[in-house]
Design an enzyme around this catalytic site. Structure first.
Site, short mmCIF file in Angstrom:
data_model
loop_
_atom_site.label_atom_id
_atom_site.label_comp_id
_atom_site.label_asym_id
_atom_site.label_seq_id
_atom_site.Cartn_x
_atom_site.Cartn_y
_atom_site.Cartn_z
N ASP A 21 1.30 -3.85 3.14
CA ASP A 21 1.24 -3.31 4.49
C ASP A 21 0.24 -4.02 5.39
O ASP A 21 -0.82 -4.44 4.94
CB ASP A 21 0.85 -1.83 4.42
CG ASP A 21 2.06 -0.99 4.08
OD1 ASP A 21 3.17 -1.43 4.38
OD2 ASP A 21 1.87 0.10 3.53
N PRO A 56 -9.10 -7.48 0.99
CA PRO A 56 -9.55 -8.47 0.00
C PRO A 56 -9.36 -7.96 -1.42
O PRO A 56 -9.25 -6.74 -1.64
CB PRO A 56 -11.04 -8.63 0.33
CG PRO A 56 -11.43 -7.45 1.12
CD PRO A 56 -10.19 -6.92 1.79
N ILE A 57 -9.35 -8.91 -2.40
CA ILE A 57 -9.27 -8.49 -3.81
C ILE A 57 -10.44 -9.06 -4.60
O ILE A 57 -10.34 -9.32 -5.80
CB ILE A 57 -7.90 -8.84 -4.45
CG1 ILE A 57 -7.61 -10.35 -4.33
CG2 ILE A 57 -6.77 -8.04 -3.86
CD1 ILE A 57 -6.46 -10.79 -5.26
N ASP A 58 -11.56 -9.27 -3.90
CA ASP A 58 -12.73 -9.86 -4.57
C ASP A 58 -13.23 -9.01 -5.74
O ASP A 58 -13.72 -9.55 -6.74
CB ASP A 58 -13.86 -10.06 -3.55
CG ASP A 58 -14.20 -8.78 -2.80
OD1 ASP A 58 -13.32 -8.24 -2.11
OD2 ASP A 58 -15.34 -8.28 -2.93
N GLN A 59 -13.09 -7.70 -5.65
CA GLN A 59 -13.59 -6.84 -6.74
C GLN A 59 -12.71 -6.94 -7.98
O GLN A 59 -13.19 -6.80 -9.11
CB GLN A 59 -13.70 -5.38 -6.28
CG GLN A 59 -14.63 -5.17 -5.11
CD GLN A 59 -16.05 -5.62 -5.41
OE1 GLN A 59 -16.70 -5.13 -6.33
NE2 GLN A 59 -16.54 -6.56 -4.62
N ASP A 65 -4.18 7.31 3.62
CA ASP A 65 -2.71 7.31 3.69
C ASP A 65 -2.16 8.57 4.36
O ASP A 65 -0.96 8.67 4.62
CB ASP A 65 -2.10 7.17 2.28
CG ASP A 65 -2.48 5.85 1.63
OD1 ASP A 65 -3.03 4.98 2.32
OD2 ASP A 65 -2.22 5.70 0.42
C1 UD1 Z 1 -0.75 0.75 -4.43
C2 UD1 Z 1 -1.89 1.62 -4.05
O1 UD1 Z 1 -2.39 2.40 -4.84
N1 UD1 Z 1 -2.30 1.55 -2.79
C3 UD1 Z 1 -3.37 2.39 -2.34
C4 UD1 Z 1 -4.68 1.75 -2.73
O2 UD1 Z 1 -4.72 0.44 -2.18
P1 UD1 Z 1 -5.81 -0.58 -2.71
O3 UD1 Z 1 -5.99 -0.39 -4.16
O4 UD1 Z 1 -5.38 -1.93 -2.25
O5 UD1 Z 1 -7.09 -0.10 -1.94
P2 UD1 Z 1 -8.60 -0.11 -2.43
O6 UD1 Z 1 -8.97 1.21 -2.98
O7 UD1 Z 1 -8.78 -1.30 -3.31
O8 UD1 Z 1 -9.37 -0.37 -1.07
C5 UD1 Z 1 -10.41 0.47 -0.63
C6 UD1 Z 1 -11.33 -0.31 0.30
O9 UD1 Z 1 -12.02 -1.31 -0.44
C7 UD1 Z 1 -11.86 -2.59 0.15
N2 UD1 Z 1 -11.76 -3.57 -0.98
C8 UD1 Z 1 -10.91 -3.32 -2.01
C9 UD1 Z 1 -10.81 -4.19 -3.08
C10 UD1 Z 1 -11.59 -5.36 -3.06
O10 UD1 Z 1 -11.56 -6.19 -3.98
N3 UD1 Z 1 -12.42 -5.58 -2.01
C11 UD1 Z 1 -12.52 -4.72 -0.95
O11 UD1 Z 1 -13.28 -4.96 -0.01
C12 UD1 Z 1 -10.55 -2.47 0.94
O12 UD1 Z 1 -10.49 -3.43 1.98
C13 UD1 Z 1 -10.62 -1.04 1.44
O13 UD1 Z 1 -11.44 -0.96 2.57
O14 UD1 Z 1 -5.76 2.54 -2.23
C14 UD1 Z 1 -5.77 2.61 -0.79
C15 UD1 Z 1 -7.02 3.40 -0.41
O15 UD1 Z 1 -6.95 4.69 -0.88
C16 UD1 Z 1 -4.49 3.27 -0.29
O16 UD1 Z 1 -4.46 3.20 1.11
C17 UD1 Z 1 -3.27 2.57 -0.83
O17 UD1 Z 1 -2.11 3.35 -0.60
C1 PEP Z 2 -1.11 1.30 2.07
C2 PEP Z 2 -0.22 1.86 1.27
O1 PEP Z 2 0.44 1.25 0.27
P1 PEP Z 2 0.23 -0.18 -0.40
O2 PEP Z 2 -1.15 -0.22 -0.97
O3 PEP Z 2 1.27 -0.19 -1.46
O4 PEP Z 2 0.43 -1.20 0.68
C3 PEP Z 2 0.18 3.28 1.41
O5 PEP Z 2 0.84 3.79 0.49
O6 PEP Z 2 -0.15 3.91 2.42
#
Ligand code: UD1
Ligand code: PEP
Length: 424
Positions: free
Chosen positions: A116, A122-125, A307
């Protein structure tokens, strides 16, 4: 392109049944490849993300079969394959193949995930977690190659900088078969994390503390599914129907709910004046009277889910007086729905990523676009409230995560159709 056409303005009533959680399902399907025996998932939602994950499984010779709400996955003949692009780009959760392939083969080659448009993700973590386990991570041409050291992954302590759902899940998947103990500190506590841990523990993994901020994983040699796993209900789908019911319902009963998963959301809508009666695993939402305006800040679980900030926005528009404020602390740029709501006559603005909501007596049908899944859910509710016809373009984003939505809305008496139209 999918288009949703709504003839709104009619009160809705009846019953709706919530499907299995998208955010569990999209982790459990990749996690299934860790199993050395066939896996059965029950309560699987009919959503596009599942179809796309099944396509990715087939690229690895993993046979899957989806009938009604049961998904069988047979990873016994899995072959280690790179997943460079294509379907990987169609959803965010394809990144779970990083942790799952690493756990299963000690190597993963996965394209950078799509998903979305809700601001930077980011996926740094995730990467930090894989590296802490001893893996080498290379990022080239939009493709990430992760390789375990010769002796295999080694358990480690990983302190997440923020409680990331995806990083927590990915590190769990990678470390289930690592040597020794892995500790994830500042882990995400979302119910979907517990669902993943339950699924893996029933296959022989040893994961403790899921649902708290410290998760401990003792590595085991191999895991194999023994019993079917039933996916938890989708708390975001449930919250969406609660908002819909409060906005335009004439008495709606929402079934298959774990109420506790919705605590902060229910507290907020009840504070606004929505009357909800809980039964064992269902909630009855009464037709709403005069509602009070409110302020919402999203946060990690058990806070108010990001969400749900968009699905709840139309409800704030129905308040009689005052100014509502919505601040999305997780995704501050998740405001794409506001411009679309304004096209429908909503009195709503964004200033410095803060959403300001004012009472709006009347919404008018318009042609709008669902930039992402929850923006789509917000516009769908607004369209059901509005007079006249609303056309939601890019409605495929709604179908990414809302189980049999057209059928469920018909059961409530809505005039909604979804059709394919040529892309412009
Ligand atoms: C498939 C799935 O389960 N998607 C959910 C998951 O997304 P997703 O797992 O991608 O979201 P995260 O919990 O990782 O993100 C939370 C926050 O941490 C930040 N972040 C995250 C990882 C990272 O390596 N670095 C970093 O900076 C993100 O930008 C965000 O601000 O949790 C989000 C937050 O509840 C939801 O909106 C998504 O629906
Ligand atoms: C942001 C969402 O999903 P996804 O992490 O799969 O993009 C969501 O379900 O609201």
């Amino acid at each position: 392109m999918k288009q949703m056409i709504i003839h709104g303005g009619k009160p809705l009533q009846g019953d709706v049944w919530i499907g299995g959680a998208k955010n569990s399902t999209v982790a459990l399907i990749p996690a299934s490849i860790l199993s050395h025996a066939p896996v059965t998932l029950e309560g699987v939602p009919r959503i596009a993300d599942v179809d796309n994950l099944m396509d990715l499984l087939s690229e690895m010779d993993v046979v899957s079969d989806f009938h009604k709400t049961t998904l069988h996955i047979n990873p016994e003949n899995i072959k280690m394959s790179p997943l460079p692009s294509g379907k990987i780009k169609s959803l965010r959760a394809s990144y779970y193949f990083m942790g799952a392939l690493l756990g299963r083969f000690g190597k993963a080659v996965v394209g950078f995930p799509g998903g979305d448009d809700i601001g930077p993700r980011p996926i740094d973590q995730h990467i930090k977690g894989f590296e802490a386990l001893g893996a080498i991570v290379e990022n080239e041409n939009d493709q990430i190659t992760i390789t375990a050291p010769a002796g295999g992954l080694q358990g480690a302590t990983i302190h997440l900088e923020m409680p990331s759902v995806g990083a927590t899940m990915n590190i769990i998947m990678a470390s289930v078969t690592a040597q020794g103990q892995t500790v994830i500190a500042n882990a995400a506590k979302e119910p979907e994390i517990i669902d993943l841990a339950t699924f893996l523990n029933n296959m022989g993994a040893v994961i403790r503390g899921a649902g708290t901020d410290t998760i401990r994983i003792e590595g085991v040699e191999k895991i194999a599914a023994k019993t079917p796993h039933t996916i938890i209900p989708d708390r975001i789908e449930a919250g969406t129907y609660i908002s819909l019911a409060a906005c335009i319902g004439n008495g709606i009963c929402i079934h298959n709910i774990i109420e506790e998963h919705l605590d902060s959301y229910l507290a907020k809508v009840e504070e606004m004046g929505v009357v909800i009666e809980a039964d064992e695993d269902s909630l009855y939402v009464y037709p709403a009277g005069d509602l009070k305006m409110t302020q919402i800040q999203t946060g990690s679980y058990p806070g108010f889910a990001t969400d749900l900030q968009q699905p709840v926005t139309p409800l704030l528009l129905t308040a009689k007086t005052g100014e509502g404020v919505i601040i999305d602390q997780i995704y501050p740029k998740r405001v794409g729905h506001i411009g679309q709501l304004r096209k429908m006559g909503a009195d709503i603005q964004v200033e410095d990523n803060i959403i300001l909501v004012h009472p709006t007596e009347h919404l008018q049908g318009a042609t709008v676009s669902a930039g992402e899944i929850r923006a789509g859910a917000c516009l769908m509710i607004a369209g059901l409230m509005a007079d006249g016809e609303t056309v939601i373009n890019n409605a495929g984003n709604i179908l990414r995560g809302y189980d049999r939505v057209e059928e469920k809305l018909h059961l409530l008496g809505a005039d909604v159709t979804i059709q394919d139209v040529p892309d412009k």
